[in-house]
Design a protein around this motif. Structure first.
Motif, PDB file in Angstrom:
ATOM      1  N   LEU A   1      -3.602  -5.161   1.917  1.00 42.35           N
ATOM      2  CA  LEU A   1      -2.216  -4.939   1.934  1.00 42.35           C
ATOM      3  C   LEU A   1      -1.610  -3.946   0.945  1.00 42.35           C
ATOM      4  N   ILE A   2      -1.749  -4.290  -0.326  1.00 44.62           N
ATOM      5  CA  ILE A   2      -1.338  -3.346  -1.747  1.00 44.62           C
ATOM      6  C   ILE A   2      -1.720  -2.057  -1.490  1.00 44.62           C
ATOM      7  N   ASP A   3      -3.096  -1.722  -0.953  1.00 47.42           N
ATOM      8  CA  ASP A   3      -3.460  -0.545  -0.881  1.00 47.42           C
ATOM      9  C   ASP A   3      -3.012   0.308   0.429  1.00 47.42           C
ATOM     10  N   THR A   4      -2.669  -0.597   1.398  1.00 48.14           N
ATOM     11  CA  THR A   4      -2.055   0.197   2.491  1.00 48.14           C
ATOM     12  C   THR A   4      -0.615   0.760   2.264  1.00 48.14           C
ATOM     13  N   LEU A   5       0.001   0.097   0.878  1.00 46.33           N
ATOM     14  CA  LEU A   5       1.259   0.478   0.787  1.00 46.33           C
ATOM     15  C   LEU A   5       1.404   1.379  -0.859  1.00 46.33           C
ATOM     16  N   ASN A   6       0.139   1.555  -1.068  1.00 45.06           N
ATOM     17  CA  ASN A   6      -0.195   2.286  -2.334  1.00 45.06           C
ATOM     18  C   ASN A   6       0.330   3.660  -2.312  1.00 45.06           C
ATOM     19  N   PHE A   7       1.424   3.985  -2.314  1.00 40.37           N
ATOM     20  CA  PHE A   7       1.659   5.575  -2.144  1.00 40.37           C
ATOM     21  C   PHE A   7       3.100   5.997  -2.562  1.00 40.37           C
ATOM     22  N   CYS A   8       3.044   7.047  -2.964  1.00 33.88           N
ATOM     23  CA  CYS A   8       4.501   7.776  -3.214  1.00 33.88           C
ATOM     24  C   CYS A   8       5.420   6.851  -4.120  1.00 33.88           C
ATOM     25  N   PHE A   9       5.183   6.500  -5.089  1.00 32.31           N
ATOM     26  CA  PHE A   9       6.295   5.865  -6.166  1.00 32.31           C
ATOM     27  C   PHE A   9       6.928   6.547  -6.863  1.00 32.31           C
ATOM     28  N   TRP A  10       6.948   7.837  -7.144  1.00 31.21           N
ATOM     29  CA  TRP A  10       7.476   8.888  -8.017  1.00 31.21           C
ATOM     30  C   TRP A  10       8.935   8.869  -7.816  1.00 31.21           C
ATOM     31  N   THR A  11       9.694   9.190  -8.464  1.00 34.68           N
ATOM     32  CA  THR A  11      11.383   9.258  -8.304  1.00 34.68           C
ATOM     33  C   THR A  11      11.900  10.706  -8.323  1.00 34.68           C
ATOM     34  N   PRO A  12      12.398  11.161  -7.414  1.00 33.36           N
ATOM     35  CA  PRO A  12      12.691  12.483  -7.297  1.00 33.36           C
ATOM     36  C   PRO A  12      14.054  12.484  -8.332  1.00 33.36           C
ATOM     37  N   GLY A  13      14.145  13.877  -8.891  1.00 33.32           N
ATOM     38  CA  GLY A  13      15.354  14.219  -9.809  1.00 33.32           C
ATOM     39  C   GLY A  13      15.654  13.202 -10.774  1.00 33.32           C
ATOM     40  N   ASN A  14      17.025  12.950 -10.654  1.00 31.23           N
ATOM     41  CA  ASN A  14      17.661  11.738 -11.525  1.00 31.23           C
ATOM     42  C   ASN A  14      17.807  10.408 -10.944  1.00 31.23           C
ATOM     43  N   ALA A  15      17.048  10.456  -9.860  1.00 28.80           N
ATOM     44  CA  ALA A  15      17.072   8.888  -8.971  1.00 28.80           C
ATOM     45  C   ALA A  15      16.772   7.867  -9.817  1.00 28.80           C
TER      46      ALA A  15
ATOM     47  N   CYS B   1       2.580   2.320   8.619  1.00 29.90           N
ATOM     48  CA  CYS B   1       1.233   2.100   8.232  1.00 29.90           C
ATOM     49  C   CYS B   1       0.884   0.532   8.502  1.00 29.90           C
ATOM     50  N   LEU B   2       1.883  -0.446   8.217  1.00 34.42           N
ATOM     51  CA  LEU B   2       1.673  -1.922   8.285  1.00 34.42           C
ATOM     52  C   LEU B   2       1.275  -2.007   9.733  1.00 34.42           C
ATOM     53  N   HIS B   3       2.128  -1.722  10.671  1.00 30.80           N
ATOM     54  CA  HIS B   3       1.838  -1.870  12.243  1.00 30.80           C
ATOM     55  C   HIS B   3       0.273  -1.448  12.468  1.00 30.80           C
ATOM     56  N   GLU B   4       0.007  -0.321  12.041  1.00 31.12           N
ATOM     57  CA  GLU B   4      -1.510   0.308  12.488  1.00 31.12           C
ATOM     58  C   GLU B   4      -2.545  -0.712  11.949  1.00 31.12           C
ATOM     59  N   VAL B   5      -2.422  -0.971  10.632  1.00 31.43           N
ATOM     60  CA  VAL B   5      -3.503  -1.497  10.133  1.00 31.43           C
ATOM     61  C   VAL B   5      -3.677  -3.004  10.600  1.00 31.43           C
ATOM     62  N   GLY B   6      -2.676  -3.521  10.809  1.00 31.42           N
ATOM     63  CA  GLY B   6      -2.255  -5.003  11.154  1.00 31.42           C
ATOM     64  C   GLY B   6      -2.885  -5.313  12.622  1.00 31.42           C
ATOM     65  N   LYS B   7      -2.612  -4.076  13.609  1.00 29.46           N
ATOM     66  CA  LYS B   7      -3.005  -4.139  14.775  1.00 29.46           C
ATOM     67  C   LYS B   7      -4.703  -4.223  14.814  1.00 29.46           C
ATOM     68  N   VAL B   8      -5.204  -3.345  14.093  1.00 29.94           N
ATOM     69  CA  VAL B   8      -6.655  -3.138  14.224  1.00 29.94           C
ATOM     70  C   VAL B   8      -7.317  -4.341  13.621  1.00 29.94           C
ATOM     71  N   LEU B   9      -6.741  -4.843  12.486  1.00 31.44           N
ATOM     72  CA  LEU B   9      -7.306  -6.311  11.900  1.00 31.44           C
ATOM     73  C   LEU B   9      -7.391  -7.372  13.066  1.00 31.44           C
ATOM     74  N   LEU B  10      -6.217  -7.363  13.750  1.00 35.66           N
ATOM     75  CA  LEU B  10      -6.183  -8.531  14.548  1.00 35.66           C
ATOM     76  C   LEU B  10      -6.778  -8.237  15.696  1.00 35.66           C
ATOM     77  N   ASP B  11      -7.021  -7.003  16.217  1.00 38.27           N
ATOM     78  CA  ASP B  11      -7.810  -6.683  17.480  1.00 38.27           C
ATOM     79  C   ASP B  11      -9.390  -6.757  17.399  1.00 38.27           C
ATOM     80  N   LYS B  12      -9.807  -6.514  16.034  1.00 41.90           N
ATOM     81  CA  LYS B  12     -11.380  -6.036  15.871  1.00 41.90           C
ATOM     82  C   LYS B  12     -11.869  -7.154  14.414  1.00 41.90           C
ATOM     83  N   TYR B  13     -11.208  -7.760  13.809  1.00 44.24           N
ATOM     84  CA  TYR B  13     -11.587  -8.461  12.794  1.00 44.24           C
ATOM     85  C   TYR B  13     -11.024  -9.713  12.591  1.00 44.24           C
ATOM     86  N   ASP B  14     -10.443 -10.185  13.443  1.00 42.87           N
ATOM     87  CA  ASP B  14      -9.824 -11.650  13.413  1.00 42.87           C
ATOM     88  C   ASP B  14      -8.759 -11.640  12.300  1.00 42.87           C
TER      89      ASP B  14
END
Length: 365
Positions: free
Chosen positions: A96-110, A174-187
């Protein structure tokens, strides 16, 4: 909540511009492995160069890190936010963590997204652990395969109650995509994906990038299809580190994984003189322009990072064999070298700010 929205500059946008026939041709192309990609990219790079002397100067830092145990497989599970190998949900947590592990930088002065005072990756870990402590079944694909944007916003809510990480709708997708595959193929169990690979990191890497498209971090560069596979490889590496190379984390070919090419480790590599950016590239990075995922400049930075760490690994192993026979080479692989370099950047963040990092809005890292 305060949301900053961007459209992805990914290969999907590129593919939408070509004919169906061309798409089929692209999919038939041989994709270079990350190690092969790094070597190919460096040989054809136009915006940077690799410096062997700089790599050699970094060898001493690595040897020191091994001797002080800064570089050690034990370190992953010692971190307060990471699961222990005895935790029954450890594999699904890591996935789960590595499914969501992307794009954590902060634009500009946000305002930076913070959870429990942590930023970036550790904000994510803290948010997921907070949800688990509050009874949210967040590591279960039966839950997250149907998660709503509102639910994810609540799970990832920041300390200030407003700031969010970038690409929230894409995170839900991303969560919908990977979750469906895990449920359909890997219990619904990522453990079963790992067990199907018979202790091979390379086989698991292929399974992940084949079965879960949001991990398929590839690009076209100079007529070749190259792969970086940052999140897929860090997934393998996190499993190996969590289980300390044993049981579910035993991979007999872990040395074939490369570093996890992101936007921060290159700062360290430039700082140590292993990479030199051209004036054109440096000016581009200093301008804070958002680079499209898959553009030449971005691919060169990431590919060269892979090449440098592979070369660093070779030199460290040679140094250990020649002058440090008492040190086991088991702590010399790209997984641990990447952890060391990434931690170095965090510890020396202020010192390294003179080196601009490339900014890309992408689900791949």
């Amino acid at each position: 909540m305060r949301v900053i929205s961007f459209k992805l500059g990914t290969r999907d946008r590129f593919l939408s511009k070509v004919s169906k026939h061309s798409i089929l041709d692209l999919r038939k192309m041989t994709t270079l492995s990350p190690a092969e990609s790094g070597e190919f990219i460096v040989k054809n790079a136009k915006f940077l160069k690799v410096n062997e002397d700089g790599i050699r100067s970094l060898v001493k830092e690595v040897i020191d890190g091994i001797q002080t145990k800064e570089i050690n497989v034990e370190n992953f599970s010692q971190h307060e936010y990471h699961p222990k190998p005895t935790d029954p949900h450890a594999a699904n947590w890591i996935f789960l963590i590595d499914t969501l592990n992307f794009c954590f930088w902060t634009p500009g002065n946000a305002t930076k997204w913070k959870v429990n005072g942590q930023t970036g990756y550790f904000s994510l870990c803290a948010a997921i652990n907070r949800a688990l402590a509050n009874g949210v079944d967040i590591t279960n694909p039966s839950f997250y395969s149907k998660i709503t944007l509102e639910q994810l916003e609540q799970i990832l809510r920041s300390d200030d109650g407003e700031t969010q990480p970038l690409l929230m709708p894409e995170r839900v997708a991303c969560l919908h995509e990977v979750g469906k595959v895990l449920l359909d193929k890997y219990d619904g169990k990522f453990d079963k994906c790992v067990e199907a690979c018979n202790n091979s990191a390379v086989t698991l890497l292929k399974l992940v990038t084949d079965e879960f498209p949001c991990f398929r971090d590839e690009a076209m560069y100079d007529g070749k299809r190259v792969s970086i596979y940052k999140r897929a490889q860090i997934l393998v590496g996190d499993l190996w580190a969590c289980y300390r190379g044993e049981g579910l984390g035993r991979f007999d070919d872990i040395e074939k994984m490369t570093m996890f090419a992101d936007y921060r480790v290159p700062q360290v590599l430039v700082h140590f003189g292993t990479l030199t950016y051209s004036d054109e590239l440096m000016d581009l990075l200093k301008s804070d322009k958002i680079l499209d995922n898959g553009c030449s400049e971005e691919v060169e930075i990431r590919g060269a990072s892979i090449y440098v760490v592979e070369r660093l690994k070779e030199l460290v192993l040679a140094e250990l064999k020649a002058n440090h026979p008492d040190i086991s080479p088991k702590n010399v692989n790209a997984v641990l070298l990447d952890h060391f370099l990434w931690d170095y950047r965090r510890k020396h963040a202020v010192e390294l700010e003179y080196i601009p990092f490339h900014k890309t809005i992408s689900v791949y890292y």
